[in-house]
Design a protein around this motif. Structure first.
Motif, PDB file in Angstrom:
ATOM      1  N   PRO A 407       0.848  -1.312   0.119  1.00  0.00           N
ATOM      2  CA  PRO A 407      -0.005   0.093   0.054  1.00  0.00           C
ATOM      3  C   PRO A 407       0.845   1.348   0.041  1.00  0.00           C
ATOM      4  N   ARG A 408       1.677   1.284  -0.876  1.00  0.00           N
ATOM      5  CA  ARG A 408       2.667   2.509  -1.038  1.00  0.00           C
ATOM      6  C   ARG A 408       3.436   2.334  -2.426  1.00  0.00           C
ATOM      7  N   VAL A 409       4.253   3.391  -2.696  1.00  0.00           N
ATOM      8  CA  VAL A 409       5.043   3.628  -3.876  1.00  0.00           C
ATOM      9  C   VAL A 409       6.247   2.878  -3.766  1.00  0.00           C
ATOM     10  N   ILE A 410       6.576   1.912  -4.377  1.00  0.00           N
ATOM     11  CA  ILE A 410       8.101   1.403  -4.439  1.00  0.00           C
ATOM     12  C   ILE A 410       8.600   1.911  -5.792  1.00  0.00           C
ATOM     13  N   PHE A 411       9.591   2.748  -5.652  1.00  0.00           N
ATOM     14  CA  PHE A 411      10.017   3.318  -6.968  1.00  0.00           C
ATOM     15  C   PHE A 411      11.589   3.659  -6.459  1.00  0.00           C
ATOM     16  N   PRO A 412      12.619   3.687  -7.405  1.00  0.00           N
ATOM     17  CA  PRO A 412      14.003   4.057  -6.949  1.00  0.00           C
ATOM     18  C   PRO A 412      14.045   5.495  -6.354  1.00  0.00           C
ATOM     19  N   ILE A 413      13.222   6.385  -7.028  1.00  0.00           N
ATOM     20  CA  ILE A 413      13.211   7.847  -6.601  1.00  0.00           C
ATOM     21  C   ILE A 413      12.023   8.002  -5.466  1.00  0.00           C
ATOM     22  N   LYS A 414      12.420   8.674  -4.318  1.00  0.00           N
ATOM     23  CA  LYS A 414      11.260   8.891  -3.324  1.00  0.00           C
ATOM     24  C   LYS A 414      10.244   9.720  -4.104  1.00  0.00           C
ATOM     25  N   ILE A 415       8.911   9.550  -3.846  1.00  0.00           N
ATOM     26  CA  ILE A 415       7.875  10.211  -4.498  1.00  0.00           C
ATOM     27  C   ILE A 415       7.322  10.937  -3.134  1.00  0.00           C
ATOM     28  N   ASN A 416       6.699  12.133  -3.375  1.00  0.00           N
ATOM     29  CA  ASN A 416       6.046  12.826  -2.214  1.00  0.00           C
ATOM     30  C   ASN A 416       4.540  12.439  -2.546  1.00  0.00           C
ATOM     31  N   THR A 417       4.023  11.684  -1.172  1.00  0.00           N
ATOM     32  CA  THR A 417       2.767  11.266  -1.258  1.00  0.00           C
ATOM     33  C   THR A 417       1.762  12.105  -0.984  1.00  0.00           C
ATOM     34  N   ASP A 418       2.393  13.787  -0.668  1.00  0.00           N
ATOM     35  CA  ASP A 418       1.362  14.511  -0.424  1.00  0.00           C
ATOM     36  C   ASP A 418       0.330  14.842  -1.826  1.00  0.00           C
ATOM     37  N   PHE A 419       1.223  14.599  -2.691  1.00  0.00           N
ATOM     38  CA  PHE A 419       0.396  14.748  -4.138  1.00  0.00           C
ATOM     39  C   PHE A 419      -0.748  13.912  -4.191  1.00  0.00           C
ATOM     40  N   PHE A 420      -1.007  12.581  -3.547  1.00  0.00           N
ATOM     41  CA  PHE A 420      -2.013  11.639  -3.626  1.00  0.00           C
ATOM     42  C   PHE A 420      -2.844  12.020  -2.241  1.00  0.00           C
ATOM     43  N   LYS A 421      -3.733  13.088  -2.476  1.00  0.00           N
ATOM     44  CA  LYS A 421      -4.491  13.319  -1.374  1.00  0.00           C
ATOM     45  C   LYS A 421      -5.593  12.272  -1.210  1.00  0.00           C
ATOM     46  N   TYR A 422      -6.157  11.858  -2.555  1.00  0.00           N
ATOM     47  CA  TYR A 422      -7.403  11.200  -2.339  1.00  0.00           C
ATOM     48  C   TYR A 422      -7.100   9.642  -1.860  1.00  0.00           C
ATOM     49  N   SER A 423      -5.877   9.282  -2.564  1.00  0.00           N
ATOM     50  CA  SER A 423      -5.495   7.837  -2.135  1.00  0.00           C
ATOM     51  C   SER A 423      -3.889   7.546  -2.509  1.00  0.00           C
ATOM     52  N   ILE A 424      -3.289   6.855  -1.794  1.00  0.00           N
ATOM     53  CA  ILE A 424      -1.858   6.521  -2.106  1.00  0.00           C
ATOM     54  C   ILE A 424      -1.733   5.484  -2.988  1.00  0.00           C
ATOM     55  N   PRO A 425      -1.042   5.557  -4.018  1.00  0.00           N
ATOM     56  CA  PRO A 425      -1.013   4.333  -4.890  1.00  0.00           C
ATOM     57  C   PRO A 425      -0.514   3.207  -4.345  1.00  0.00           C
ATOM     58  N   LYS A 426      -0.735   2.033  -4.924  1.00  0.00           N
ATOM     59  CA  LYS A 426      -0.491   0.883  -4.400  1.00  0.00           C
ATOM     60  C   LYS A 426       0.419   0.248  -5.544  1.00  0.00           C
ATOM     61  N   THR A 427       1.526  -0.511  -4.877  1.00  0.00           N
ATOM     62  CA  THR A 427       2.390  -1.212  -5.786  1.00  0.00           C
ATOM     63  C   THR A 427       1.947  -2.604  -5.772  1.00  0.00           C
ATOM     64  N   LYS A 428       1.756  -3.241  -7.097  1.00  0.00           N
ATOM     65  CA  LYS A 428       1.368  -4.554  -7.338  1.00  0.00           C
ATOM     66  C   LYS A 428       2.488  -5.572  -7.900  1.00  0.00           C
ATOM     67  N   THR A 429       2.980  -6.549  -7.459  1.00  0.00           N
ATOM     68  CA  THR A 429       3.643  -7.731  -7.994  1.00  0.00           C
ATOM     69  C   THR A 429       2.968  -8.871  -7.971  1.00  0.00           C
ATOM     70  N   GLY A 430       3.220  -9.685  -9.311  1.00  0.00           N
ATOM     71  CA  GLY A 430       2.492 -11.005  -8.989  1.00  0.00           C
ATOM     72  C   GLY A 430       3.511 -11.840 -10.098  1.00  0.00           C
ATOM     73  N   VAL A 431       3.156 -13.203  -9.897  1.00  0.00           N
ATOM     74  CA  VAL A 431       3.877 -14.266 -10.635  1.00  0.00           C
ATOM     75  C   VAL A 431       2.794 -15.422 -10.540  1.00  0.00           C
ATOM     76  N   SER A 432       2.720 -16.055 -11.995  1.00  0.00           N
ATOM     77  CA  SER A 432       1.875 -16.995 -12.058  1.00  0.00           C
ATOM     78  C   SER A 432       2.500 -18.075 -12.942  1.00  0.00           C
ATOM     79  N   ILE A 433       1.824 -19.316 -12.696  1.00  0.00           N
ATOM     80  CA  ILE A 433       2.322 -20.306 -13.817  1.00  0.00           C
ATOM     81  C   ILE A 433       1.078 -21.104 -14.138  1.00  0.00           C
ATOM     82  N   ASN A 434       0.832 -21.515 -15.172  1.00  0.00           N
ATOM     83  CA  ASN A 434      -0.443 -22.231 -15.747  1.00  0.00           C
ATOM     84  C   ASN A 434      -0.081 -23.305 -16.464  1.00  0.00           C
ATOM     85  N   TYR A 435      -0.702 -24.553 -16.247  1.00  0.00           N
ATOM     86  CA  TYR A 435      -0.631 -25.721 -17.437  1.00  0.00           C
ATOM     87  C   TYR A 435      -1.928 -26.013 -17.912  1.00  0.00           C
TER      88      TYR A 435
END
Length: 741
Positions: A407-435
């Motif tokens: 529930p936060r921004v994961i980015f190499p450069i620090k981002i000021n979250t004050d810009f996101f007044k309504y909602s803080i961006p979420k970082t999504k990561t995922g892996v899947s395998i299907n047969y």
């Protein structure tokens, strides 16, 4: 016959007249601004409402009279219970009471000393009413002034009044004054006036200075307004209860972080992560906007079931210029771990059916920073239960998917979250395998990895950007039957060759349907999918004119989808839902054709429901010689669809629908296998597959199980003279979860 059965005049008792409604006409010797709006306001006051009509018929009244018979029958009793209305007669109308209400509404809008009269228009069995309002010239504002008030509230209201929309020459209107009081109240609240209320304000009009219907408007405070209502409040302390239980409010641990007290939080949710969701600060003036933003942002974390913000007044510290508040934020966590099992019964339009099972393990707040881990294992078994020669084909689907959401921004450069007044961006990561194993055809092993962000900009708008998306699919164990299909269609074979996809996805969504009270509701989703550009920097030619990365030939394409929906509410549970969809994919560089998994298809429960899934198109093509296998290659890089549906209640949780769908897919470049019938041309309107049908939906608190029955009335695969035919014998059954659009 239906018109005759709904003629109710013969049922009206002797000496009674059915009331058919009233109209209002406003007359004046001078020009009235926004006269249509004024008449609309007056029409809202007309009482009683006449019996409803639909297509000129009074069905509800008809069923009322039917059940008055000695033996009305089960159907009439049911229809009366659902749609019936008691009759409204002329004797039920009280014109003088309505006239008083109309005069009051005229006065509320500045037309004092107006006059209203009414007259019935009668026939043998019906009566209507005509109200005539003779409007006087309205009173208008000469000046708008603020009366004397105590400090410091006087200075604040003076600044707010300076921006008022009430101006010289405006007509007297109580609704405008009400809006002005609410505007002042909102502005004062944002300046810290915690205990202020708009009911403390009062307007006074003075006409003594003028002869020609003008007045001075004064704004002042009512008498005996509490002292604490006219001073701003400052927040002196913020206490955050990170793991609050109303049954056990023992304070075991207090951590001071960024000028806030985090209580019982360190061992559950680390203060350094929780702090960024709180927009309130110690020492600042009370702000309801900051309070709302904080509550909403904390709720979107996904780790808490309740978020409750309470303010405690410190009366002992109240002065004539400032009040003191203590803010307490109570957070009640969800269970940290959960397991969900889903047993599915799958029925597809290509005659595959069978059971499915999915197990999902969730770990909320995995690293004590609000992270959510969802891991899903799925199993599905399907058998082709119909369809001639291929009946008995089976499919086994095994999948494992793991998704981790920060529930936060994961980015190499620090981002000021004050810009996101309504909602803080979420970082999504995922892996899947299907047969996936289809007997007599092929085996597919695929893997996917993604990294990106999702951000809710406001109540209606959501952005999702996936800068890293990698997908690799490896077909194997292909049978001679499937190889023959590929050999006959080089385009299809090329779409299976390039199964390494690396790209970027962006999605914009405007969802106005979250406001369920609006009559007109809009939804727009636009998606951009671009693949192959970044990896092309590292590509090396493989000797066939194509490039590879790590020995894998990669795909290059760009794909744009636009999904537009409009809902028009006819009543509490009735609406007309419409949808337009357009999509285009363009292969370039390393690709001659878009990968098979990214191509469009048409038909099925979420598309043109009168055609089975993947059975419509491309263009006017039809594989009459091999209808059981053609769902593999009935794809294209262009898709257009339009849908309209009327939804209505039947009884309790059972809903009904009547709908019509149109759409098709095409290729921008003709595929020789299709003899050019698949190419998109200016004649595309005549190549749309069209169908209509009815549906039943079981809607239990938003969970919808849908059954739709549809038949085609325009089939583009037929010759031009034979396409238009409502073929009920070809009715298609569709099963779906959720509404189609």
């Amino acid at each position: 016959m239906l018109l005759q059965s709904c003629a109710v005049n013969k049922y009206i008792p002797e000496g009674k007249r059915l009331y058919t409604g009233a109209t209002v006409a406003v007359k004046s010797d001078s020009v009235i601004e926004n006269k249509d709006n004024l008449e609309a306001v007056l029409e809202e006051a007309l009482r009683p409402e006449p019996n409803s009509k639909f297509l000129g018929m009074r069905a509800g009244l008809h069923y009322y009279y039917k059940v008055q018979k000695e033996n009305p029958g089960f159907i009439n009793r049911f229809l009366y219970k659902k749609f019936g209305e008691e009759p409204v007669y002329q004797s039920d109308v009280k014109p003088y009471e309505v006239e008083e209400i109309l005069l009051n509404r005229m006065e509320n809008r500045g037309f004092f000393y107006s006059d209203v009269n009414s007259e019935f228009e009668e026939t043998e069995k019906t009566a209507s009413l005509q109200y005539t309002v003779r409007a006087s010239s309205p009173y208008r504002i000469a000046s708008y002034k603020l009366d004397s008030l105590p400090q410091p509230i006087y200075s604040e209201i003076k600044k707010i009044v300076a921006e008022a929309k009430l101006s010289k020459g405006m007509r007297f209107d109580l609704s405008n004054m009400k809006q002005e009081r609410e505007r002042i109240d909102r502005n004062l609240k944002e300046k810290g006036y915690y205990n202020f209320n708009n009911s403390f304000l009062i307007f006074e009009a003075d006409t003594n200075q003028y002869d020609k219907k003008r007045f001075d408007l004064f704004l002042r405070l009512k008498k005996e307004v509490p002292e604490k209502a006219i001073v701003p409040y400052k927040i002196s302390k913020i206490n955050v209860y990170g793991r609050y239980d109303a049954q056990d409010s023992t304070v075991a641990d207090v951590t001071r972080f960024n000028e806030k007290n985090y209580i019982n939080s360190s061992d559950f949710f680390k203060p350094k992560y929780l702090d960024q969701f709180i927009t309130m600060e110690e020492g600042q003036l009370y702000s309801p906007e900051d309070s709302r933003n904080t509550a909403r942002r904390l709720s979107t974390i996904g780790a808490y079931k309740f978020v409750n913000i309470q303010y405690k007044e410190k009366d002992s510290l109240l002065s004539d210029s400032l009040g003191i508040l203590e803010a307490n934020i109570f957070l009640s966590p969800l269970n940290k771990r959960a397991i969900r099992a889903e047993l599915q019964a799958v029925s597809k339009s290509n005659n595959f059916a069978g059971p499915g099972l999915a197990l999902t393990y969730s770990n909320r707040n995995l690293f004590k920073g609000g992270e959510t881990l969802n891991t899903t294992a799925s199993f599905g078994y399907e058998v082709q239960v119909g369809g001639g020669g291929n009946s008995g084909n089976t499919s086994i689907d095994l999948g494992l998917k793991s998704e981790l959401i920060f529930p936060r921004v994961i980015f190499p450069i620090k981002i000021n979250t004050d810009f996101f007044k309504y909602s803080i961006p979420k970082t999504k990561t995922g892996v899947s395998i299907n047969y996936l194993s289809r007997t007599q055809l092929y085996t597919l092993l695929s893997g996917t990895a993604q990294f990106g962000y999702i951000w809710q900009a406001n109540k209606f708008v959501t952005h999702e950007i996936i800068p890293i998306s990698i997908n690799y699919t490896k077909p194997s164990n292909t049978t001679p039957e499937f190889d023959a299909i590929l050999d006959e269609n080089p385009f299809l074979k090329r779409s299976f060759d390039q199964q390494f996809i690396s790209g970027l996805n962006y999605s914009f969504t405007y969802n106005g349907m979250v406001d369920a009270t609006k009559t007109n509701q809009f939804f727009v989703n636009a998606t951009l999918d671009v693949a192959g550009n970044s990896v092309s920097l590292f590509g090396k030619e493989n000797g066939t004119g194509k490039k590879e990365v790590l020995g894998l030939e990669y795909a290059q394409y760009a794909k744009v989808d636009v999904d537009f929906r409009y809902h028009f509410k006819l009543g509490k549970e009735q609406l007309i839902a419409t949808r337009l969809f357009g999509g285009y994919g363009y292969a370039y560089g390393n690709s001659d054709v878009i990968p098979y998994v990214k191509q469009y298809y048409s038909g099925g429960p979420y598309s043109v429901r009168a055609f089975r899934i993947r059975s419509l198109g491309p263009g006017t093509y039809s594989d009459e010689n091999n209808p059981e296998n053609n769902y593999f290659d009935q794809t294209g890089n262009i898709r257009l669809e339009a849908n309209i549906e009327y939804r209505f209640p039947i009884i309790s949780f059972l809903k009904g629908a009547v709908f019509a769908d149109a759409g098709n897919i095409w290729n921008s470049k003709a595929n020789p296998t299709y003899d050019g019938k698949d190419k998109f041309t200016s004649n595309f309107i005549n190549e749309l597959g069209m169908g209509a049908g009815v549906g039943l939906r079981v809607d239990v608190q938003g969970f919808v199980i849908r059954f739709d029955f549809a038949a085609p009335f325009h089939d583009p695969s037929l010759s031009e003279g034979n396409r238009l035919d409502f073929n009920v014998k070809e009715t298609v059954f569709n099963f779906g979860i959720g509404y189609p659009f």
